[in-house]
Motif scaffolding. Sequence first.
Motif, PDB file in Angstrom:
ATOM      1  N   SER B  62      -2.334   7.082  -6.202  1.00 24.20           N
ATOM      2  CA  SER B  62      -3.495   7.261  -5.319  1.00 24.20           C
ATOM      3  C   SER B  62      -4.315   5.973  -5.188  1.00 24.20           C
ATOM      4  N   ILE B  64      -5.090   2.007  -3.905  1.00 20.44           N
ATOM      5  CA  ILE B  64      -4.828   1.129  -2.761  1.00 20.44           C
ATOM      6  C   ILE B  64      -5.279  -0.301  -3.085  1.00 20.44           C
ATOM      7  N   ALA B  66      -5.822  -4.123  -1.320  1.00 19.59           N
ATOM      8  CA  ALA B  66      -5.882  -4.869  -0.055  1.00 19.59           C
ATOM      9  C   ALA B  66      -5.587  -6.335  -0.328  1.00 19.59           C
ATOM     10  N   SER B  90      -0.344   1.806  -3.062  1.00 19.22           N
ATOM     11  CA  SER B  90      -0.209   1.450  -1.651  1.00 19.22           C
ATOM     12  C   SER B  90      -0.909   0.123  -1.381  1.00 19.22           C
ATOM     13  N   ILE B 116     -14.312  -3.906   3.208  1.00 20.07           N
ATOM     14  CA  ILE B 116     -12.949  -3.609   2.766  1.00 20.07           C
ATOM     15  C   ILE B 116     -12.963  -3.014   1.361  1.00 20.07           C
ATOM     16  N   GLY B 118     -14.853  -0.859   0.464  1.00 18.57           N
ATOM     17  CA  GLY B 118     -15.090   0.570   0.668  1.00 18.57           C
ATOM     18  C   GLY B 118     -13.825   1.342   1.015  1.00 18.57           C
ATOM     19  N   TYR B 119     -12.757   0.631   1.315  1.00 20.82           N
ATOM     20  CA  TYR B 119     -11.500   1.279   1.709  1.00 20.82           C
ATOM     21  C   TYR B 119     -10.460   1.297   0.600  1.00 20.82           C
ATOM     22  N   CYS B 120     -10.603   0.407  -0.396  1.00 19.69           N
ATOM     23  CA  CYS B 120      -9.507   0.212  -1.352  1.00 19.69           C
ATOM     24  C   CYS B 120     -10.017   0.175  -2.786  1.00 19.69           C
ATOM     25  N   ASP B 121      -9.095   0.007  -3.739  1.00 15.48           N
ATOM     26  CA  ASP B 121      -9.440   0.025  -5.156  1.00 15.48           C
ATOM     27  C   ASP B 121      -9.397  -1.352  -5.799  1.00 15.48           C
TER      28      ASP B 121
END
Lengths: 322, 322, 322
Positions: B62, B64, B66, B90, B116, B118-121
Amino acid sequence: MAESLIAASVPERADAAVQRDAKLRHVVESQQFTVPLLMELFDRTAGMERVVARGGSLDFRSKIMATLFYAPSTRTRFSFEAAMHRLGGSVLSTEHAHAFSSAVEGEQLEDTIRIIGGYCDVIVLRPVEEGGAKRAAQVSPVPLINAGDGDGGQHPTQALLDLYTIFRERPLNGLRVAIIGELDRGRTARSLAYLLAKFDRVKLFFVSPPELRMRRDILDYLDEHDIDYEIEQEIDRVIGEVDVVYQTRIHPDRASNAEMVRRYAIDSSVLQRMKSDALILHPLPRTVELDRSVDDDPRAMYFRQARNGLFVRMALLTMLLE
Amino acid sequence: MAESLIAASVPERADAAVQRDAKLRHVVESQQFTVPLLMELFDRTAGMERVVARGGSLDFRSKIMATLFYAPSTRTRFSFEAAMHRLGGSVLSTEHAHAFSSAVEGEQLEDTIRIIGGYCDVIVLRPVEEGGAKRAAQVSPVPLINAGDGDGGQHPTQALLDLYTIFRERPLNGLRVAIIGELDRGRTARSLAYLLAKFDRVKLFFVSPPELRMRRDILDYLDEHDIDYEIEQEIDRVIGEVDVVYQTRIHPDRASNAEMVRRYAIDSSVLQRMKSDALILHPLPRTVELDRSVDDDPRAMYFRQARNGLFVRMALLTMLLE
Amino acid sequence: MAESLIAASVPERADAAVQRDAKLRHVVESQQFTVPLLMELFDRTAGMERVVARGGSLDFRSKIMATLFYAPSTRTRFSFEAAMHRLGGSVLSTEHAHAFSSAVEGEQLEDTIRIIGGYCDVIVLRPVEEGGAKRAAQVSPVPLINAGDGDGGQHPTQALLDLYTIFRERPLNGLRVAIIGELDRGRTARSLAYLLAKFDRVKLFFVSPPELRMRRDILDYLDEHDIDYEIEQEIDRVIGEVDVVYQTRIHPDRASNAEMVRRYAIDSSVLQRMKSDALILHPLPRTVELDRSVDDDPRAMYFRQARNGLFVRMALLTMLLE
């Protein structure tokens, strides 16, 4: 370069870099596929159609594919990447490695393949240079697939999906096929000719302006394998008697004038002269050589053909990764 | 800029943006790694080698990552992305954000990182500007890894994989290392020097043309930490007595002539003068400074070194994401 | 072109390409969303916030999304791709298809969509031309989402996340909103105006230099739907009485001088004149029109707004893929 490639690649050879104990190791050029290997591939491909129709995916979850495109091709790249995702695997992707590379590819290709082969389980390569895929396969630590090399090189997976599209609809033995367009540099036309030459009683018609006609290396190969072919300059002389029309694009830079391109185009008037059960294929993208009025004709197979690329590439990947 | 970075980053500092309660938060520069942290990382790295050898993957499904590359580097990017995929996670990927960005990076980097993040880990950043990674880490809501910033900046994960490659083969204390090539701007040479300075009785030999010699900031750092080093202009003066040869590329634009580059090259004649158990490393890509005739020598470690990048980055990601 | 699009797209129409039996099929323009559909979307979006907060992901593991960006936008692309990954699905990605395409998009878009639609389950398209998304949706075999088309076109998912950001904080009926900046070409401003027009007693203030004022097509649409609006040239005339300030960038090429841009900027002095519970939104990226001193003000919602893009896009994808 092209000549030495051909000389080295008659189907009977035992090139360890390409074939190992009949197991498929790399996919470099169409000629490497024997008829039994093609039939195994097509059998798996039909299975992949069923997997996708069920909305399923296979369990290649721990496998990684790298797509290394030195020249961009969104459609071909997406087709490979979708195939890997449908198998459950992961993808490393470059859209245009050549534009972004600080170094000249020529010097670096082998090193790059060795390094990237350390990160992934299979490499899909579109090199800039003709012969680049063969050089890369010789050093690659993992299976490598040629996704089209150079202008006059090969594009074997395109030829495999072209052949599968015909195979799904017609017996391949005894087939009469017109290949039309810019044949001297047409990678897809060249790769398909090699593949069709594997089958019995096939007859090929190469239709093009004289200055863009099929190169001598292919014709020699057909002569050696006793394949019947004719060189034509007019669509009309063959269009009524072939089972398959394989249309390709004439690049605007290569056409002496717009009129010339139009002379080789397929439109509704050409359609009327074709056999009622003929198949029309095109590797796409198209320009004026394939009129949009053809799209709704039941003989138009080219969108189906593009979609078959997904299934053929899934099947190829399973053969390389298992 | 470089000076203030160094001044602010002696290993004992407690910079909240970089380290928090000894837990690794961001990876900005090599100096931030203490010896115990390096040993924890290398222990995990060896574990990752075993995971990959088993064909397994971990359960970061789960998560991510970037990769935000303002300057392109297919190999470094693929190494990070393969690491994340091998962990089961991912990836969001940019190949060349700078070319595509409508706005100037300088003004936008902090906003981009906040958005960004805020979108990924986890974010892997290759900024254009030296110091960009540090600025980004200060605002990033998620862990951030510097994947190489600016020409004279750092490339800490490269230094970590370089060091791991040596660590796997030799004790690090007492090591004698020659670092050769374009040292003033060589990110990898600079980052490795910082890391080696953590160990006891290390001796460094900086070998380069006088106009490309190692910058004063690194030498001051080594003086402060009582690390023995020598500045040399000839390979021959050191090649026979070092345990590790770390070769780097001299960029053609920086070489006064081709002869100069050849003087610092490693080829089969240089090989003969090296210790029989020396290790040859190179961050790659290479040009003429590392002859292909070296590739088959058992002392050549550079392809192994590249592959170690996968394992070190997997280990780093687990430390940041857990 | 714009006029005909508008004429064809009043909410009551039954365009099969866009809506089919009230099930959402493609996302082309904001007007297609009815209030009940918006409420369903926002309800799902809130659910996605909870899924991500739990570190979970949904089971769209066998689904593939293709992001086809003919013009680059790292943030928008990452937001869509992160949404798909958080749902458990896979992504095919182009960073800049236009730069890499050998053919002119105009001729090829429909063919490309048909082909790529054969590889994936949903397409996210940023075309170069205004109206490109609508043309693409008409031939797409899978659901298609407009990720921003042309300079004066639409960006419906941006408008949806903008509206969700307001919805989370305030009742939408009776809202007073100032939309500021380059309004004639501002895709986001245009798309948001269409959406706000769905609600009762909304009042819009369009604040811009006279040469960049909102186009006639939107004003006609508001007139038709009995939405109250005012055209203003000064921030000061409205800033104290609105509930929401929607700031947008004035592109440097369109500003007659730097002073003009500054007249429409929001900084700490403008903040003092705003209502104490107003919301400040901005689609980002920003330049000088939104001063960094605003970032720490509790009324600043723009980073939250960007993050909401992830949740809204997750929700949209579930509605299209189920």
